[in-house]
Design a protein around this motif. Structure first.
Motif, PDB file in Angstrom:
ATOM      1  N   VAL A   1       0.919  -1.159  -0.127  1.00 30.32           N
ATOM      2  CA  VAL A   1       0.011   0.101   0.051  1.00 30.32           C
ATOM      3  C   VAL A   1       0.910   1.230  -0.016  1.00 30.32           C
ATOM      4  O   VAL A   1       0.766   2.183  -0.716  1.00 30.32           O
ATOM      5  CB  VAL A   1      -0.888  -0.215   1.311  1.00 30.32           C
ATOM      6  CG1 VAL A   1      -1.788   1.307   1.550  1.00 30.32           C
ATOM      7  CG2 VAL A   1      -1.965  -1.165   1.092  1.00 30.32           C
TER       8      VAL A   1
ATOM      9  N   GLY B   1       2.732   1.464  -3.315  1.00 26.56           N
ATOM     10  CA  GLY B   1       1.841   1.871  -4.468  1.00 26.56           C
ATOM     11  C   GLY B   1       2.232   1.146  -5.914  1.00 26.56           C
ATOM     12  O   GLY B   1       1.522   1.585  -6.971  1.00 26.56           O
ATOM     13  N   HIS B   2       2.952   0.179  -5.851  1.00 26.28           N
ATOM     14  CA  HIS B   2       3.389  -0.467  -7.237  1.00 26.28           C
ATOM     15  C   HIS B   2       3.844  -1.918  -6.814  1.00 26.28           C
ATOM     16  O   HIS B   2       3.946  -2.070  -5.410  1.00 26.28           O
ATOM     17  CB  HIS B   2       4.489   0.253  -7.778  1.00 26.28           C
ATOM     18  CG  HIS B   2       5.551   0.485  -7.164  1.00 26.28           C
ATOM     19  ND1 HIS B   2       6.804  -0.332  -6.913  1.00 26.28           N
ATOM     20  CD2 HIS B   2       6.119   1.786  -6.449  1.00 26.28           C
ATOM     21  CE1 HIS B   2       7.614   0.142  -5.989  1.00 26.28           C
ATOM     22  NE2 HIS B   2       7.382   1.240  -5.921  1.00 26.28           N
TER      23      HIS B   2
END
Length: 136
Positions: free
Chosen positions: A73, A76-77
């Motif tokens: 989280v 983000g990737h």
């Protein structure tokens, strides 16, 4: 008599402190009991919803898995096992990366993560429910 008065004063002070501690502990106990009640209600609701859908209720994640998911989280990737180890600060020796890789594979089996290419893991994108357009 002075000794008795001194002792009485000390015992009164001690009793006062103990009453304060009892009040504080009673408040903490009430809060804990309320939390337990809320958790029980949440559990019962989850089981009812799962039964309505004829689905198995989700199993809670074992210790250590929440931290792994939080790393995704935050990033983000997609991430690799070694990157997770670095984010969690647990070392990147093979024993660490293989332990994390095993957790990642278990999360893939639970459809929480996906492995779009060997060794690269991503969060499964939950697709929002598509409304029925009514076309037949």
């Amino acid at each position: 008599m002075d000794k008795i008065e001194t002792r009485q004063k000390l015992v009164r002070e001690t009793a006062g402190h103990l009453r304060e501690q009892v009040a504080e502990l009673s408040e903490q106990l009430a809060t804990a009991e309320l939390t337990l009640e809320r958790l029980q209600t949440t559990r019962e609701t989850l089981l009812e919803l799962a039964a309505e859908d004829n689905a198995e209720p989700p199993e809670p994640l074992p210790p250590g898995y929440r931290e792994v998911l939080a790393a995704f989280v935050k990033a983000g990737h997609g991430l690799r096992a070694k990157e997770i180890c670095e984010i969690l600060g647990i070392g990147t020796d093979p024993r660490h990366t293989e332990s994390i890789r095993a957790k990642l594979k278990r999360l893939v089996d639970r459809d929480i993560l996906a492995e779009p290419e060997p060794g690269l893991f991503t969060l499964v994108q939950q697709s929002p429910a598509t409304p029925d357009t009514g076309s037949a």
